[in-house]
Motif scaffolding. Structure first.
Motif, mmCIF file in Angstrom:
data_model
loop_
_atom_site.group_PDB
_atom_site.id
_atom_site.type_symbol
_atom_site.label_atom_id
_atom_site.label_comp_id
_atom_site.label_asym_id
_atom_site.label_seq_id
_atom_site.Cartn_x
_atom_site.Cartn_y
_atom_site.Cartn_z
ATOM 1 N N GLU A 1 53.969 47.149 49.116
ATOM 2 C CA GLU A 1 53.286 45.967 48.597
ATOM 3 C C GLU A 1 53.516 44.761 49.493
ATOM 4 O O GLU A 1 52.582 44.000 49.779
ATOM 5 C CB GLU A 1 53.770 45.683 47.173
ATOM 6 N N LEU B 1 51.468 57.026 49.262
ATOM 7 C CA LEU B 1 50.285 56.167 49.321
ATOM 8 C C LEU B 1 48.975 56.941 49.342
ATOM 9 O O LEU B 1 47.920 56.380 49.026
ATOM 10 C CB LEU B 1 50.352 55.293 50.576
ATOM 11 N N GLY C 1 48.408 50.765 52.158
ATOM 12 C CA GLY C 1 47.714 51.520 51.129
ATOM 13 C C GLY C 1 47.149 52.819 51.664
ATOM 14 O O GLY C 1 47.458 53.241 52.792
#
Length: 544
Positions: free
Chosen positions: A227, A259, A232
């Motif tokens: 984060e 991820l 991602g």
């Protein structure tokens, strides 16, 4: 087996705070298999043969199922240790996923380890299965494994990547899976508090300690890490660091699988190869010790090779010199992130992508969410900002204990773990590592167990006293120098020292790169060797 750093009170606090989500890597992985089965999960190349392997998420799931069944057929189950001494090959992620599927503990081992280290580590872990390469970098690992097996009565099976006969790794891959075996795999769920990883780390005692992590402690680090750095499923994660290191394991194996990203694995670090892989695969993120960053930047500047897709390079293991950050940003066009952590807790502090350059070059970052850090004096009192003291950490990603060594971890009743590092903290909460109270040399991100090297050298018939210290190196951060006081009428040369240590089956990377023969070692009035003076002498001799 119980672990002394996993009391019910800690679990309750972590779950109440939402830091432990009671998920495992398999929970994430299976969601990605279902959502995008045809997406590339792993790309693994082998420098020595030029071979390349690519697996989609569906293929990786199927292959790890087959190895998991291979484990089941050999009696491997909950809590059994599977050791693998492998480079960054495709077998590495397959083995870890297979271990998770049967509840076994993954025990990655560095390929630099030889008979001495392996016998101790495999014996302490009571490893049930060992997987090694047949050969890697001109080392016959199959022969090493065969040579130590008689001393390891609990070691039931050895498998060899690129092997022959019954020991060939291919025989561990079940050709077919029965309905009953499929039901076993599908019907079990790994406890998020079960130990999933055993990773040996060097210590001041000279005896490696088995760091133990659970799904909760590991994922509690990776979720906020991703984060903070805006990572991602669209990212392509390049990993040149060995996955038998915590850095390579957590951020090159577990992070992309968590991820739903793509992992690109490099087994032998060569800057030119790394640049080619980043460009060819469109890598967006990579992580490694300072020498990786320096060499990649030098290569790109020298050749004019761009790495346009690379967004982030996280450098950990040693402070990043300010000129290197400037050079790397120019060469790579990526954000350079500094970080600090340990095998015991993963990355504890990092800078942010949005941070100004002075934070990257003058600090090792601020704590990730869920982790607390403080700097204290000898009495445990927090020191003012800017003053040096002992660095302590606590929080969600701290490990759960050292294998078979209850009480060895320096953790107080409030959960503060003594890292053994000396640090200072600025007014913004960013730390800077200033040194180490533990007697470790970090050479290119690799911890050298100083006491073990000294103990072996002390047994040499020509050596009366010895001390090993680090000295600065612009590329590797530190190198090792052995200061030796010979016995009366005897002598020893650098070549003799190296030959002796190799004969003791010590990892080559642990062998000091310099030898200084002295008439006496500097001592305190109480007889303690003054290593700070030896470090000054070694530094002065190099002109550093």
């Amino acid at each position: 087996m119980s672990y002394d750093l996993l009391p019910a009170s800690r679990r309750d606090a972590m779950t109440r705070a939402g830091l432990w989500r009671d998920e495992t890597l398999l929970d994430h992985f299976r969601r990605h298999v279902e959502a995008h089965p045809d997406k590339t999960a792993v790309v693994a190349t082998r420098a020595e043969s030029g071979a390349e392997a690519r697996f989609t998420y569906a293929e990786l799931d199927r292959l790890s199922d087959q190895v998991a069944v291979g484990f089941l057929r050999r009696g491997v189950g909950d809590g059994d240790v599977v050791s693998f001494q492998l480079p960054n090959w495709w077998q590495f992620p397959v083995l870890h996923l297979a271990c998770l599927k049967v509840g076994a503990v993954s025990n990655p081992l560095m390929v630099i380890f030889r008979e001495r280290e392996l016998t101790f580590m495999l014996g302490l872990a009571e490893s049930k299965i060992l997987i090694v390469p047949a050969r890697f970098r001109n080392v016959d690992h199959r022969a090493i494994a065969a040579g130590i097996r008689a001393d390891l009565p609990r070691l039931a099976h050895v498998f060899v990547a690129d092997g022959e006969g019954e020991e060939d790794f291919a025989n561990l891959i079940a050709a077919d899976i029965t309905d009953a075996e499929a039901a076993v795999l599908g019907g079990r769920r790994l406890s998020p508090d079960a130990v999933i990883q055993l990773l040996y780390t060097s210590g001041t005692t000279g005896e490696p300690k088995g760091v133990s992590h659970t799904s909760n402690t590991m994922l509690a680090n990776l979720v906020p890490f991703a984060e903070r750095l805006h990572l991602g499923p669209a990212d392509v994660i390049h990993m040149p660091s060995p996955m038998a290191h915590q850095l390579g394991f957590m951020y090159g194996l577990v992070l992309p699988a968590m991820l739903g990203a793509t992992a690109v694995l490099q087994d032998i670090f060569v800057a030119e190869t790394m640049a080619q892989q980043i460009t060819r695969e469109g890598a967006t993120f990579t992580m490694g010790a300072t020498p990786f960053l320096n060499d990649l930047a030098d290569h790109c500047l020298r050749t004019g090779t761009p790495t346009p897709t690379l967004r982030i390079f996280v450098s950990a293991g040693a402070p990043i010199p300010r000129p290197l950050v400037v050079k790397a940003r120019e060469a790579l066009g990526a954000a350079i992130i500094s970080a600090w952590g340990m095998s015991e807790n993963g990355a504890v502090t990092t800078t942010r992508v949005e941070d100004p350059q002075d934070k990257v070059t003058s600090t090792d970052g601020c704590p990730l969410p869920g982790m607390d850090v403080r700097v204290v004096d000898l009495h445990g009192k927090v020191v003012p900002a800017g003053e040096e003291g002992m660095l302590q950490v606590r929080g969600c990603s701290n490990f759960v204990g050292y294998l078979k060594r209850p009480g060895l971890a320096q953790v107080d009743q409030d959960g503060w773990f003594d890292t053994g590092d000396i640090a200072r903290m600025d007014a913004d909460g960013y730390i800077r590592i200033a040194g180490r109270s533990k007697d470790i040399i970090i050479r290119g991100g690799e911890n050298i167990p100083v006491v073990e090297v000294e103990n072996i050298l002390f047994k040499h018939p020509a050596i009366a006293a010895v001390a090993v210290v680090g000295y600065p190196d612009p590329r590797l951060g530190e190198r090792a120098c052995a200061f030796v006081m010979p016995r009366a009428g005897m002598s020893i040369t650098f070549e003799e020292m190296v030959a002796y240590l190799k004969a003791q089956k010590m990892a080559v990377q642990y062998i000091p790169e310099r030898l200084e023969v002295v008439a006496a070692l500097p001592q305190t009035p109480s007889g303690k060797i003054q290593k700070f003076r030896l470090r000054e002498m070694a530094k002065a001799a190099t002109g550093a």
